[in-house]
Motif scaffolding. Structure first.
Motif, PDB file in Angstrom:
ATOM      1  N   GLY A  58      18.935   3.503  -8.794  1.00  0.00           N
ATOM      2  CA  GLY A  58      20.138   3.980  -9.466  1.00  0.00           C
ATOM      3  C   GLY A  58      19.807   4.641 -10.790  1.00  0.00           C
ATOM      4  N   GLY A  59      20.712   5.412 -11.273  1.00  0.00           N
ATOM      5  CA  GLY A  59      20.492   6.147 -12.512  1.00  0.00           C
ATOM      6  C   GLY A  59      19.639   7.385 -12.260  1.00  0.00           C
ATOM      7  N   TYR A  60      19.272   8.045 -13.329  1.00  0.00           N
ATOM      8  CA  TYR A  60      18.526   9.291 -13.243  1.00  0.00           C
ATOM      9  C   TYR A  60      17.255   9.190 -14.069  1.00  0.00           C
ATOM     10  CZ  TYR A  60      22.848  10.968 -11.278  1.00  0.00           C
ATOM     11  OH  TYR A  60      23.944  11.126 -10.479  1.00  0.00           O
ATOM     12  N   ALA A  61      16.286  10.022 -13.730  1.00  0.00           N
ATOM     13  CA  ALA A  61      15.024  10.047 -14.465  1.00  0.00           C
ATOM     14  C   ALA A  61      14.484  11.465 -14.506  1.00  0.00           C
ATOM     15  CB  ALA A  61      14.002   9.120 -13.801  1.00  0.00           C
ATOM     16  N   LEU A  62      13.632  11.702 -15.482  1.00  0.00           N
ATOM     17  CA  LEU A  62      12.952  12.981 -15.609  1.00  0.00           C
ATOM     18  C   LEU A  62      11.599  12.924 -14.914  1.00  0.00           C
ATOM     19  CD1 LEU A  62      13.676  13.820 -19.361  1.00  0.00           C
ATOM     20  CD2 LEU A  62      14.903  14.631 -17.325  1.00  0.00           C
ATOM     21  N   ASP A  63      11.085  14.087 -14.570  1.00  0.00           N
ATOM     22  CA  ASP A  63       9.790  14.249 -13.928  1.00  0.00           C
ATOM     23  C   ASP A  63       9.139  15.459 -14.590  1.00  0.00           C
ATOM     24  OD1 ASP A  63       8.063  13.640 -11.397  1.00  0.00           O
ATOM     25  OD2 ASP A  63       8.306  15.816 -11.444  1.00  0.00           O
ATOM     26  N   ILE A  64       7.889  15.311 -15.053  1.00  0.00           N
ATOM     27  CA  ILE A  64       7.289  16.354 -15.885  1.00  0.00           C
ATOM     28  C   ILE A  64       5.908  16.762 -15.385  1.00  0.00           C
ATOM     29  CG2 ILE A  64       6.453  16.874 -18.219  1.00  0.00           C
ATOM     30  CD1 ILE A  64       8.629  14.923 -19.230  1.00  0.00           C
ATOM     31  N   ASP A  65       5.668  18.063 -15.384  1.00  0.00           N
ATOM     32  CA  ASP A  65       4.350  18.638 -15.146  1.00  0.00           C
ATOM     33  C   ASP A  65       3.993  19.491 -16.357  1.00  0.00           C
ATOM     34  OD1 ASP A  65       3.280  18.246 -12.210  1.00  0.00           O
ATOM     35  OD2 ASP A  65       5.451  18.515 -12.050  1.00  0.00           O
ATOM     36  N   ILE A  66       2.814  19.221 -16.930  1.00  0.00           N
ATOM     37  CA  ILE A  66       2.312  20.006 -18.058  1.00  0.00           C
ATOM     38  C   ILE A  66       1.152  20.852 -17.550  1.00  0.00           C
ATOM     39  CG2 ILE A  66       1.255  19.946 -20.348  1.00  0.00           C
ATOM     40  CD1 ILE A  66       2.626  17.221 -20.756  1.00  0.00           C
ATOM     41  N   HIS A  67       1.265  22.153 -17.738  1.00  0.00           N
ATOM     42  CA  HIS A  67       0.224  23.101 -17.311  1.00  0.00           C
ATOM     43  C   HIS A  67      -0.378  23.723 -18.566  1.00  0.00           C
ATOM     44  CE1 HIS A  67       1.619  23.133 -13.082  1.00  0.00           C
ATOM     45  NE2 HIS A  67       2.790  22.907 -13.643  1.00  0.00           N
ATOM     46  N   VAL A  68      -1.698  23.569 -18.721  1.00  0.00           N
ATOM     47  CA  VAL A  68      -2.385  24.162 -19.865  1.00  0.00           C
ATOM     48  C   VAL A  68      -3.464  25.095 -19.356  1.00  0.00           C
ATOM     49  CG1 VAL A  68      -3.699  23.734 -21.972  1.00  0.00           C
ATOM     50  CG2 VAL A  68      -1.921  22.114 -21.268  1.00  0.00           C
ATOM     51  N   GLU A  69      -3.418  26.329 -19.826  1.00  0.00           N
ATOM     52  CA  GLU A  69      -4.426  27.345 -19.505  1.00  0.00           C
ATOM     53  C   GLU A  69      -5.313  27.484 -20.732  1.00  0.00           C
ATOM     54  OE1 GLU A  69      -3.995  32.003 -19.358  1.00  0.00           O
ATOM     55  OE2 GLU A  69      -3.103  31.081 -17.565  1.00  0.00           O
ATOM     56  N   THR A  70      -6.628  27.292 -20.555  1.00  0.00           N
ATOM     57  CA  THR A  70      -7.550  27.366 -21.687  1.00  0.00           C
ATOM     58  C   THR A  70      -8.521  28.529 -21.525  1.00  0.00           C
ATOM     59  OG1 THR A  70      -9.190  25.902 -20.688  1.00  0.00           O
ATOM     60  CG2 THR A  70      -7.448  24.858 -22.005  1.00  0.00           C
ATOM     61  N   HIS A  71      -9.001  29.003 -22.641  1.00  0.00           N
ATOM     62  CA  HIS A  71     -10.028  30.051 -22.694  1.00  0.00           C
ATOM     63  C   HIS A  71     -11.097  29.592 -23.676  1.00  0.00           C
ATOM     64  CE1 HIS A  71      -7.480  33.075 -20.668  1.00  0.00           C
ATOM     65  NE2 HIS A  71      -6.495  32.417 -21.272  1.00  0.00           N
TER      66      HIS A  71
END
Length: 135
Positions: free
Chosen positions: A85-98
């Motif tokens: 029950g209830g709601y939740a967040l879901d996160i993807d972090i994408h980092v591009e490096t040089h």
């Protein structure tokens, strides 16, 4: 904890209303995802803040490690219903490096995830996945 900065925002009308910083410097009309109306939703605002915060923490950690690296951070924020029950967040972090190897980039991103205030706020209660692309 010593507070370096604090801000305040006020919302009226929930996801179909308006939110604004109390100093009047920034405000948004809100709309529900997929409603087909002009406006933004809280997940978009969270993604903007998290991306900026993580990118800044990335630069700080790279400087502390004396690494000649540049990067770009993108954050995807989803929302869904929890099985219990209830709601939740879901996160993807994408980092591009040089400028660093993939192994160095992975270590840098992991260290960044330990110091970023958004990462510290979400740790343990939101699924956050880190993705690295070293170019």
């Amino acid at each position: 904890m010593k507070i370096f900065y604090k801000t305040r925002a006020t919302a009226t009308g929930g996801r179909s209303g308006h939110t604004e910083l109390d100093d009047g410097s920034l405000g948004f009309d809100l709309t529900r995802p997929g409603a087909g109306q002009t406006g933004v939703n809280p997940e978009q605002l969270f993604a903007l803040g998290y991306a900026a915060c993580f990118d800044s923490a990335f630069a700080m950690v790279a400087q502390q490690r004396k690494l000649e690296v540049t990067g770009k951070t993108s954050v995807e924020v989803g929302i869904g219903q929890r099985p219990e029950g209830g709601y939740a967040l879901d996160i993807d972090i994408h980092v591009e490096t040089h400028g660093v190897t993939e192994a160095e980039a992975r270590a840098l991103i992991e260290a960044t995830h330990q110091v970023c205030p958004y990462s510290n706020a979400t740790r343990g209660n939101i699924d956050v996945r880190l993705h690295v692309t070293a170019l």
